[in-house]
Design a protein around this motif. Structure first.
Motif, PDB file in Angstrom:
ATOM      1  N   GLY A 128      43.694  73.247   9.801  1.00 58.81           N
ATOM      2  CA  GLY A 128      43.360  72.184   8.851  1.00 58.81           C
ATOM      3  C   GLY A 128      44.342  71.026   8.809  1.00 58.81           C
ATOM      4  O   GLY A 128      44.034  69.974   8.237  1.00 58.81           O
ATOM      5  N   PHE A 129      45.513  71.208   9.403  1.00 57.68           N
ATOM      6  CA  PHE A 129      46.507  70.118   9.327  1.00 57.68           C
ATOM      7  C   PHE A 129      46.063  68.870  10.102  1.00 57.68           C
ATOM      8  O   PHE A 129      46.039  67.772   9.536  1.00 57.68           O
ATOM      9  CB  PHE A 129      47.877  70.585   9.844  1.00 57.68           C
ATOM     10  N   PRO A 130      45.733  69.003  11.383  1.00 62.05           N
ATOM     11  CA  PRO A 130      45.382  67.780  12.139  1.00 62.05           C
ATOM     12  C   PRO A 130      44.191  67.001  11.568  1.00 62.05           C
ATOM     13  O   PRO A 130      44.275  65.766  11.468  1.00 62.05           O
ATOM     14  CB  PRO A 130      45.102  68.309  13.552  1.00 62.05           C
ATOM     15  N   PRO A 131      43.101  67.670  11.158  1.00 58.17           N
ATOM     16  CA  PRO A 131      42.010  66.877  10.574  1.00 58.17           C
ATOM     17  C   PRO A 131      42.417  66.133   9.300  1.00 58.17           C
ATOM     18  O   PRO A 131      41.910  65.036   9.033  1.00 58.17           O
ATOM     19  CB  PRO A 131      40.930  67.926  10.272  1.00 58.17           C
ATOM     20  N   TRP A 146      43.296  56.070  -0.373  1.00 61.00           N
ATOM     21  CA  TRP A 146      42.928  57.472  -0.435  1.00 61.00           C
ATOM     22  C   TRP A 146      43.997  58.309   0.272  1.00 61.00           C
ATOM     23  O   TRP A 146      44.665  57.832   1.193  1.00 61.00           O
ATOM     24  CB  TRP A 146      41.572  57.708   0.239  1.00 61.00           C
ATOM     25  N   VAL A 147      44.072  59.555  -0.144  1.00 58.58           N
ATOM     26  CA  VAL A 147      45.017  60.463   0.496  1.00 58.58           C
ATOM     27  C   VAL A 147      44.272  61.679   1.024  1.00 58.58           C
ATOM     28  O   VAL A 147      43.111  61.902   0.693  1.00 58.58           O
ATOM     29  CB  VAL A 147      46.128  60.924  -0.481  1.00 58.58           C
ATOM     30  N   ALA A 148      44.962  62.438   1.851  1.00 55.77           N
ATOM     31  CA  ALA A 148      44.400  63.694   2.352  1.00 55.77           C
ATOM     32  C   ALA A 148      45.414  64.810   2.126  1.00 55.77           C
ATOM     33  O   ALA A 148      46.622  64.584   2.230  1.00 55.77           O
ATOM     34  CB  ALA A 148      44.070  63.581   3.839  1.00 55.77           C
ATOM     35  N   VAL A 149      44.897  65.976   1.799  1.00 51.89           N
ATOM     36  CA  VAL A 149      45.770  67.133   1.571  1.00 51.89           C
ATOM     37  C   VAL A 149      45.274  68.308   2.399  1.00 51.89           C
ATOM     38  O   VAL A 149      44.092  68.654   2.342  1.00 51.89           O
ATOM     39  CB  VAL A 149      45.801  67.537   0.072  1.00 51.89           C
ATOM     40  N   ALA A 150      46.180  68.880   3.159  1.00 47.39           N
ATOM     41  CA  ALA A 150      45.852  70.081   3.935  1.00 47.39           C
ATOM     42  C   ALA A 150      46.546  71.279   3.300  1.00 47.39           C
ATOM     43  O   ALA A 150      47.750  71.239   3.059  1.00 47.39           O
ATOM     44  CB  ALA A 150      46.320  69.927   5.376  1.00 47.39           C
ATOM     45  N   PHE A 151      45.765  72.319   3.033  1.00 46.55           N
ATOM     46  CA  PHE A 151      46.323  73.552   2.475  1.00 46.55           C
ATOM     47  C   PHE A 151      46.317  74.639   3.545  1.00 46.55           C
ATOM     48  O   PHE A 151      45.357  74.738   4.315  1.00 46.55           O
ATOM     49  CB  PHE A 151      45.467  74.047   1.306  1.00 46.55           C
ATOM     50  N   ALA A 152      47.364  75.460   3.565  1.00 46.48           N
ATOM     51  CA  ALA A 152      47.386  76.606   4.478  1.00 46.48           C
ATOM     52  C   ALA A 152      48.402  77.616   3.976  1.00 46.48           C
ATOM     53  O   ALA A 152      49.312  77.271   3.224  1.00 46.48           O
ATOM     54  CB  ALA A 152      47.744  76.159   5.889  1.00 46.48           C
ATOM     55  N   GLY A 153      48.248  78.836   4.417  1.00 46.82           N
ATOM     56  CA  GLY A 153      49.192  79.881   4.021  1.00 46.82           C
ATOM     57  C   GLY A 153      50.524  79.736   4.722  1.00 46.82           C
ATOM     58  O   GLY A 153      50.670  78.950   5.667  1.00 46.82           O
ATOM     59  N   GLU A 154      51.512  80.505   4.265  1.00 47.04           N
ATOM     60  CA  GLU A 154      52.863  80.377   4.853  1.00 47.04           C
ATOM     61  C   GLU A 154      52.872  80.824   6.311  1.00 47.04           C
ATOM     62  O   GLU A 154      53.695  80.353   7.087  1.00 47.04           O
ATOM     63  CB  GLU A 154      53.901  81.112   4.004  1.00 47.04           C
ATOM     64  N   GLY A 155      51.933  81.694   6.677  1.00 50.29           N
ATOM     65  CA  GLY A 155      51.857  82.106   8.080  1.00 50.29           C
ATOM     66  C   GLY A 155      51.517  80.948   9.001  1.00 50.29           C
ATOM     67  O   GLY A 155      51.937  80.910  10.159  1.00 50.29           O
ATOM     68  N   ALA A 157      52.575  78.012   8.880  1.00 50.77           N
ATOM     69  CA  ALA A 157      53.698  77.108   9.125  1.00 50.77           C
ATOM     70  C   ALA A 157      54.461  77.472  10.397  1.00 50.77           C
ATOM     71  O   ALA A 157      55.434  76.805  10.752  1.00 50.77           O
ATOM     72  CB  ALA A 157      54.634  77.103   7.917  1.00 50.77           C
ATOM     73  N   ASN A 158      54.019  78.525  11.077  1.00 50.81           N
ATOM     74  CA  ASN A 158      54.617  78.864  12.366  1.00 50.81           C
ATOM     75  C   ASN A 158      53.704  78.505  13.531  1.00 50.81           C
ATOM     76  O   ASN A 158      53.971  78.865  14.672  1.00 50.81           O
ATOM     77  CB  ASN A 158      54.978  80.354  12.386  1.00 50.81           C
ATOM     78  N   GLN A 159      52.639  77.811  13.216  1.00 51.98           N
ATOM     79  CA  GLN A 159      51.724  77.325  14.247  1.00 51.98           C
ATOM     80  C   GLN A 159      52.229  75.986  14.783  1.00 51.98           C
ATOM     81  O   GLN A 159      52.778  75.175  14.024  1.00 51.98           O
ATOM     82  CB  GLN A 159      50.330  77.104  13.661  1.00 51.98           C
ATOM     83  N   GLY A 160      51.968  75.765  16.038  1.00 49.12           N
ATOM     84  CA  GLY A 160      52.309  74.469  16.618  1.00 49.12           C
ATOM     85  C   GLY A 160      51.647  73.324  15.882  1.00 49.12           C
ATOM     86  O   GLY A 160      52.245  72.253  15.706  1.00 49.12           O
ATOM     87  N   SER A 161      50.427  73.537  15.432  1.00 48.44           N
ATOM     88  CA  SER A 161      49.688  72.452  14.768  1.00 48.44           C
ATOM     89  C   SER A 161      50.426  71.950  13.530  1.00 48.44           C
ATOM     90  O   SER A 161      50.364  70.770  13.200  1.00 48.44           O
ATOM     91  CB  SER A 161      48.284  72.942  14.367  1.00 48.44           C
ATOM     92  N   PHE A 162      51.138  72.823  12.852  1.00 47.72           N
ATOM     93  CA  PHE A 162      51.905  72.433  11.667  1.00 47.72           C
ATOM     94  C   PHE A 162      53.035  71.468  12.052  1.00 47.72           C
ATOM     95  O   PHE A 162      53.175  70.387  11.487  1.00 47.72           O
ATOM     96  CB  PHE A 162      52.471  73.699  11.011  1.00 47.72           C
ATOM     97  N   HIS A 163      53.779  71.844  13.047  1.00 52.53           N
ATOM     98  CA  HIS A 163      54.934  71.022  13.433  1.00 52.53           C
ATOM     99  C   HIS A 163      54.497  69.733  14.107  1.00 52.53           C
ATOM    100  O   HIS A 163      55.076  68.661  13.868  1.00 52.53           O
ATOM    101  CB  HIS A 163      55.878  71.850  14.317  1.00 52.53           C
ATOM    102  N   GLU A 164      53.488  69.807  14.922  1.00 54.59           N
ATOM    103  CA  GLU A 164      52.974  68.590  15.550  1.00 54.59           C
ATOM    104  C   GLU A 164      52.438  67.633  14.493  1.00 54.59           C
ATOM    105  O   GLU A 164      52.623  66.421  14.567  1.00 54.59           O
ATOM    106  CB  GLU A 164      51.858  68.939  16.549  1.00 54.59           C
ATOM    107  N   PRO A 239      54.009  60.754   4.300  1.00 53.21           N
ATOM    108  CA  PRO A 239      53.666  62.146   3.997  1.00 53.21           C
ATOM    109  C   PRO A 239      54.751  62.915   3.247  1.00 53.21           C
ATOM    110  O   PRO A 239      55.908  62.504   3.223  1.00 53.21           O
ATOM    111  CB  PRO A 239      53.491  62.753   5.389  1.00 53.21           C
ATOM    112  N   SER A 240      54.333  64.030   2.683  1.00 55.83           N
ATOM    113  CA  SER A 240      55.259  64.979   2.063  1.00 55.83           C
ATOM    114  C   SER A 240      54.818  66.390   2.418  1.00 55.83           C
ATOM    115  O   SER A 240      53.664  66.628   2.765  1.00 55.83           O
ATOM    116  CB  SER A 240      55.245  64.860   0.535  1.00 55.83           C
ATOM    117  N   LEU A 241      55.763  67.301   2.275  1.00 52.84           N
ATOM    118  CA  LEU A 241      55.491  68.710   2.495  1.00 52.84           C
ATOM    119  C   LEU A 241      55.828  69.477   1.218  1.00 52.84           C
ATOM    120  O   LEU A 241      56.909  69.289   0.655  1.00 52.84           O
ATOM    121  CB  LEU A 241      56.361  69.224   3.658  1.00 52.84           C
ATOM    122  N   LEU A 242      54.893  70.272   0.757  1.00 53.36           N
ATOM    123  CA  LEU A 242      55.144  71.114  -0.410  1.00 53.36           C
ATOM    124  C   LEU A 242      54.959  72.567  -0.016  1.00 53.36           C
ATOM    125  O   LEU A 242      54.004  72.904   0.686  1.00 53.36           O
ATOM    126  CB  LEU A 242      54.134  70.818  -1.538  1.00 53.36           C
TER     127      LEU A 242
END
Lengths: 328, 335
Positions: A128-131, A146-155, A157-164, A239-242
């Motif tokens: 869900g991060f890239p979209p 407008w803003v966009a918010v991507a939600f995901a579990g802590e697991g 955050a170890n995906q490449g998509s998160f860091h990219e 952007p921000s990270l929570l």
């Protein structure tokens, strides 16, 4: 930024709606699956990931969003969808696999799409991060705040998509917020066994953006942290990270034996129930009374009854409809 | 030979256990393979026996840990890596199809990559478009990956032994609905008698699981069981179906398929994967190239994602009725 009385009441009511939705779904899910459990049986087959306990994340962030703002969610999406205002009847019908569902029965509970509410979710971790970045880019290119918010579990955050995504969002200063719901487990794997840093909020520093960790599974604290992040994004500051500490009351999926969880853990977590805590706070503040609470809960049950009855009574799609919608 | 009957999941875990015991270079990593024992019980008991150093839970970082399997294998280790659902391979595909599959070739055969990539495939329990695909043909299409798809416990164990001992990358696909899990229906024929000790089933050797004269059904995995059901129905209608369980796609036992096609003159492919550009087309081409193609049909997923809703999913997956209908249609054709 403190929530107004109305905002507090909206958060409280929505948390109850989410909690009761999930509890009810847990009951419905086991229909046709007892005494012998088979994942493919009953009115709601397939995997079922419930979010009871994670309500503060959804309401604290969604308090700041409107219909123009985009939300992407993970495989555990109901709390986010409900707080975003996704049509409850159509969502429930989708989960029942009915023709009247959001996706006419094609998607199911991990794949809810509500275009009017700009909500979508995916069964793939970190997907869900890239979209969300793309939605933020579209808003920016069209001169919208407008803003966009991507939600995901802590697991996730170890995906490449998160860091990219963090890097790209920071580089292009996109109006996007990445929200990590830390419910302590990626299926069976505890955070400490999957993640090299104690909080994912620390990882924001690597991309030169603000990162905040919100402890205690508290909707008001989430409200405050999300308020800052959303405001920043709306003002074009990027952007921000929570990362929000939250609790998963059910297993990863319904039927999960949860042998990886210490005995009594869930009871301990429930002793710290965010709904009960907010209720006490609202009572003490004179915002809520026993009577108004009872009336609110009754209204919630009626809303749920309507949605579940709609889903149950709706027809299944015709089998040949399986062939439609590959393309528009 | 022991007559004990075990499930496919137990057979797989047992083969891994025996290989880990005989070779310290064999190790397992993946998501929830430790205490949980694999979401589909493919690694049950291994963590308790071998500990976290050889049965490693990973973060949800497939590019990292599948790429690491390639790197560790190049250094002489023999990793078995599980990625829970074949649907999830998209996130790490580059490490698979550009590296794991090609490094041996690009190095002129000097790099050996004895990696087993194990994954669950298939639908039938309403898990929707991202958790129900088959996709084995996608991996079979890429040169450099062996592809194994067992249909029962005996083959599953023997093929796993062979896969681990193979010096090449092997993609090992197990159907969730064949594993004999307590929480998902399995055909009774998936659990079989399995010897307690080690044994191998060679890659590239299909099995004729039912002999017949009138047509050849070429299939694999879950669809073997559905084809057997269809064949029993066809028998009542006086039609004798031969069924070939391919067991592996790469290498593909073309000879067995061609021989049977020459005998029956009719080939029906039953495939749980998408219809176009995949296994069924490959079988048709194989038989045609051998000059043995007289009559051909296929029953496969009609080029749509797997839908969630029960009536929709049941409509797109091949079942004993649709298989039998296709077979009967072939017999009614002239010639």
């Amino acid at each position: 930024m403190q929530p107004s009385r109305d905002q507090l009441m909206w958060m409280y009511r929505t948390m109850i709606l989410i909690r009761r939705y999930e509890e009810r779904m847990a009951e419905v899910y086991f229909e046709g699956k007892t005494p012998r459990f088979d994942i493919g049986w009953g009115p709601v087959p397939g995997e079922m990931h419930l979010a009871a306990g994670q309500e503060p994340v959804a309401v604290g962030v969604m308090s700041h969003l409107g219909d123009h703002d985009t939300v992407t969610g993970p495989h555990r999406p109901h709390h986010l969808a409900i707080a975003k205002g996704v049509n409850l009847k159509a969502m429930t019908a989708e989960i029942f696999g009915k023709k009247t569902g959001l996706g006419q029965g094609k998607g199911g509970h991990m794949h809810l799409f509500d275009v009017a509410k700009k909500f979508s979710c995916s069964g793939l971790v970190g997907a869900g991060f890239p979209p969300a970045l793309g939605a933020a880019l579209a808003a920016k290119m069209q001169g919208k705040n407008w803003v966009a918010v991507a939600f995901a579990g802590e697991g996730a955050a170890n995906q490449g998509s998160f860091h990219e995504s963090l890097n790209l969002a920071a580089l292009w200063k996109l109006p996007v917020i990445l929200v990590i719901e830390d419910n302590s487990y990626g299926i069976s794997v505890p955070k400490a066994a999957s993640t090299a840093v104690p909080t994912n909020a620390d990882r924001a520093a690597a991309y030169g953006i603000p990162g905040a960790f919100v402890p205690n599974n508290d909707p008001v604290a989430v409200f405050e942290a999300a308020g800052i992040a959303v405001e920043r994004a709306r003002q074009g500051q990027g952007p921000s990270l929570l990362e929000i500490k939250t609790d998963r009351y059910f297993g990863h999926f319904q039927g999960d034996p949860e042998l990886y969880r210490p005995k009594g853990e869930v009871d301990t977590l429930k002793g710290h129930d965010p709904i009960a805590r907010l209720r006490t706070k609202l009572m003490e503040g004179g915002v809520l009374s026993e009577d108004s609470d009872a009336a609110l809960r009754k209204a919630v049950e009626a809303e749920l009854e309507e949605a579940y009855a709609f889903a149950r009574n709706s027809p299944y799609p015709e089998p040949t409809e399986a062939l439609k919608h590959v393309f528009v | 030979m022991s007559e004990r009957k075990i499930t496919m999941s137990k057979a797989i875990a047992e083969a891994i256990d025996l290989e880990m015991a005989r070779d310290p270079k064999v190790f397992v990593m993946g998501e929830d393979v430790g205490i949980y024992g694999g979401i589909f019980s493919s690694t049950t008991g291994l963590f308790a026996k071998y500990g976290g150093d050889r049965v490693k839970d990973t973060p949800i970082s497939e590019t990292a840990f599948i790429g690491a399997a390639t790197g560790a294998a190049a250094e002489g280790m023999r990793p078995i890596v599980e990625l829970m659902f074949v649907d999830f391979f998209g996130v790490c595909m580059d490490q698979i199809y550009n590296h794991l599959a090609k490094n041996t070739y690009m190095s002129g055969g000097s790099v050996k990559l004895p990696v087993v990539l194990m994954t669950a495939y298939g639908g039938g329990y309403n898990d929707a478009a991202q958790h129900s695909q088959s996709l084995y043909s996608l991996f079979a299409h890429v040169p450099g990956l062996k592809v194994v798809v067992p249909s029962n416990a005996y083959d599953a164990k023997g093929l796993m032994h062979t896969a681990i001992r193979d010096d090449n990358p092997v993609m090992y696909f197990f159907h969730k609905g064949l594993m004999g899990l307590g929480w998902m229906s399995s055909p009774a024929t998936a659990s079989t008698p399995v010897p307690e000790g080690d044994y191998t089933v060679p890659l590239g050797q299909a099995k004729v699981v039912r002999e017949g004269q009138d047509l050849t059904i070429v299939t694999l995995g879950w669809m073997v069981h559905r084809s057997l059901e269809a064949a029993a129905e066809l028998e009542k209608a006086g039609i004798s179906a031969e069924i070939i369980d391919l067991r592996t796609l790469v290498p593909l036992d073309r000879e067995t398929v061609i021989k049977s096609a020459q005998k029956t003159g009719r080939v029906l492919v039953v495939d749980e994967d998408y219809q176009s550009f995949g296994l069924s087309g490959e079988i048709a081409a194989t038989v045609a190239e051998a000059g043995a193609l007289k009559s051909f049909r296929r029953v496969a997923v009609p080029d749509v994602p797997i839908p969630y809703s029960r009536p929709l999913e049941q409509y797109v997956l091949p079942n004993p009725q649709t298989i039998a209908q296709a077979a009967q249609g072939m017999l009614e054709m002239v010639g």
